[in-house]
Design an enzyme around this catalytic site. Structure first.
Site, PDB file in Angstrom:
ATOM      1  N   ASP A 107      13.118  -4.715   9.038  1.00  0.00           N
ATOM      2  CA  ASP A 107      11.716  -4.367   8.361  1.00  0.00           C
ATOM      3  C   ASP A 107      11.665  -3.011   9.504  1.00  0.00           C
ATOM      4  O   ASP A 107      11.166  -3.185  10.882  1.00  0.00           O
ATOM      5  CB  ASP A 107      10.824  -5.637   8.368  1.00  0.00           C
ATOM      6  CG  ASP A 107       9.334  -4.698   7.772  1.00  0.00           C
ATOM      7  OD1 ASP A 107       8.990  -3.204   7.769  1.00  0.00           O
ATOM      8  OD2 ASP A 107       8.916  -5.267   6.698  1.00  0.00           O
TER       9      ASP A 107
ATOM     10  N   SER B 290       2.532  -6.667   2.726  1.00  0.00           N
ATOM     11  CA  SER B 290       1.879  -6.524   3.416  1.00  0.00           C
ATOM     12  C   SER B 290       0.562  -6.141   3.211  1.00  0.00           C
ATOM     13  O   SER B 290       0.168  -7.434   4.191  1.00  0.00           O
ATOM     14  CB  SER B 290       3.348  -4.554   3.081  1.00  0.00           C
ATOM     15  OG  SER B 290       2.502  -4.068   4.453  1.00  0.00           O
ATOM     16  N   PHE B 291       0.378  -4.848   3.279  1.00  0.00           N
ATOM     17  CA  PHE B 291      -0.935  -5.512   2.938  1.00  0.00           C
ATOM     18  C   PHE B 291      -1.617  -5.921   2.420  1.00  0.00           C
ATOM     19  O   PHE B 291      -2.785  -6.458   2.772  1.00  0.00           O
ATOM     20  CB  PHE B 291      -1.760  -3.360   2.490  1.00  0.00           C
ATOM     21  CG  PHE B 291      -2.531  -3.312   1.500  1.00  0.00           C
ATOM     22  CD1 PHE B 291      -4.091  -3.556   2.088  1.00  0.00           C
ATOM     23  CD2 PHE B 291      -2.910  -3.324   0.208  1.00  0.00           C
ATOM     24  CE1 PHE B 291      -5.302  -3.156   1.534  1.00  0.00           C
ATOM     25  CE2 PHE B 291      -3.306  -3.057  -0.759  1.00  0.00           C
ATOM     26  CZ  PHE B 291      -5.149  -3.302  -0.032  1.00  0.00           C
TER      27      PHE B 291
ATOM     28  N   HIS C  68      11.970  -3.896   4.249  1.00  0.00           N
ATOM     29  CA  HIS C  68      10.018  -4.385   3.706  1.00  0.00           C
ATOM     30  C   HIS C  68       9.898  -4.965   2.804  1.00  0.00           C
ATOM     31  O   HIS C  68       9.623  -5.687   2.386  1.00  0.00           O
ATOM     32  CB  HIS C  68      10.038  -2.975   4.351  1.00  0.00           C
ATOM     33  CG  HIS C  68       8.157  -3.601   4.432  1.00  0.00           C
ATOM     34  ND1 HIS C  68       7.653  -4.326   5.109  1.00  0.00           N
ATOM     35  CD2 HIS C  68       6.965  -2.947   3.496  1.00  0.00           C
ATOM     36  CE1 HIS C  68       6.202  -4.532   4.820  1.00  0.00           C
ATOM     37  NE2 HIS C  68       5.766  -3.859   3.966  1.00  0.00           N
TER      38      HIS C  68
ATOM     39  N   SER D 191       0.906  -1.740   0.355  1.00  0.00           N
ATOM     40  CA  SER D 191      -0.160  -0.050   0.251  1.00  0.00           C
ATOM     41  C   SER D 191       0.922   1.708  -0.216  1.00  0.00           C
ATOM     42  O   SER D 191       0.023   2.744   0.020  1.00  0.00           O
ATOM     43  CB  SER D 191      -1.153   0.296   1.149  1.00  0.00           C
ATOM     44  OG  SER D 191      -0.282   0.573   2.577  1.00  0.00           O
TER      45      SER D 191
END
Length: 283
Positions: free
Chosen positions: A229, A108-109, A257, A35
């Site tokens: 991260d 992630s998202f 990340h 995102s």
């Protein structure tokens, strides 16, 4: 074909068209991006797409509100963006492409979306890969707050890349320029700013799945996380590894990340081995 590699195929997904990369042949794998500002499926997955496409069909959409997928009439309306809407987009995409079951990789998202999709439609999913995944409770990090609070400038994008990557040398100024230019396309910042306005901690529960639902997942699951991260804490993947019975966790040291960019070859090999095992076992 567009000269812009981020723009691929226009595919109907419910009431709108999605920009979708669809390459390779074989058992499908659906890639769900993160995102960050200026994100697109191609920006997120451009190094992984050709590797996985050697042996399987790889599908990578721009999710609603991101990239070159058709935007809502009012992109600033926060109600247009929710996990339920993104799950439906993914299901509509699979239906349009005639795909009954797929492997899922979420970043992630996109990891939170992969979890929600597997919970809502377990038979549509064979195996899960969750990379630096959201989806369980945690206190928002300064890094994630900075990512969601981005205001467009090349300097700001370069600063975000310092947050995303452990070794800044692995994340080039070319990528910063790409992401910055994407973030200032018409409508891009308007939709991005509408998704996660301050205070931003409140948007994390909206991405969570319940512990009971996650524990009930029957799928073989691979969690991948960068030890350093700064955006999504390693504890999220550690929690997921405790809650998902058929799971394994791989932690990359000296990695932030963006595992798929910072350790691209290793990440691709890890994922390919995990999915190839499923091909052999027919699970």
């Amino acid at each position: 074909m567009s000269a812009n590699p981020e723009i691929a195929n226009r595919v109907r997904t419910g009431a709108f068209h999605s920009n979708v990369h669809d390459v390779g042949q074989g058992f499908p794998v659906l890639l769900l991006h993160g995102s960050g500002p200026g994100v697109s499926a191609w920006a997120n997955w451009r190094l992984l797409l050709p590797v996985l496409a050697q042996a399987r069909r790889v599908i990578a959409p721009d999710l609603l509100g991101f990239g070159y997928t058709e935007r809502p009439a009012d992109p600033t309306d926060n109600a247009q963006y929710s996990m339920a809407i993104w799950v439906q987009q993914a299901v509509d995409l699979l239906d349009t492409l005639g795909i009954e079951q797929t492997d899922l990789i979420g970043n992630s998202f996109g990891g939170a979306l992969a979890l929600a999709l597997a919970i809502a439609h377990p038979k549509r999913v064979r195996r899960l890969v969750l990379m630096g995944s959201v989806g369980v409770p945690f206190v928002i990090t300064p890094g994630l707050d900075a990512v969601w609070g981005y205001t467009p400038s090349l300097a700001s994008m370069r600063q975000l890349l310092d947050i995303f990557a452990f070794d800044r040398a692995r994340v080039t100024d070319e990528l910063a320029q790409l992401r910055y230019q994407a973030s200032i396309q018409p409508g891009f910042q308007e939709s991005f700013a509408a998704m996660f306005p301050a205070p931003r901690q409140r948007w994390l529960p909206a991405m969570e799945s319940s512990e009971a639902d996650i524990r009930a997942l029957p799928h073989e699951t691979l969690m991948v996380h960068g030890r350093e991260d700064q955006v999504i804490p390693l504890t999220t993947s550690q929690t997921l590894s405790q809650w998902i019975a058929r799971s394994q966790l791989h932690v990359f040291g000296q990695c932030g990340h963006w595992t798929q960019i910072e350790h691209a070859a290793r990440f691709a090999l890890l994922v390919e081995n995990f999915l190839t095992e499923a091909d052999a076992l027919k699970t």
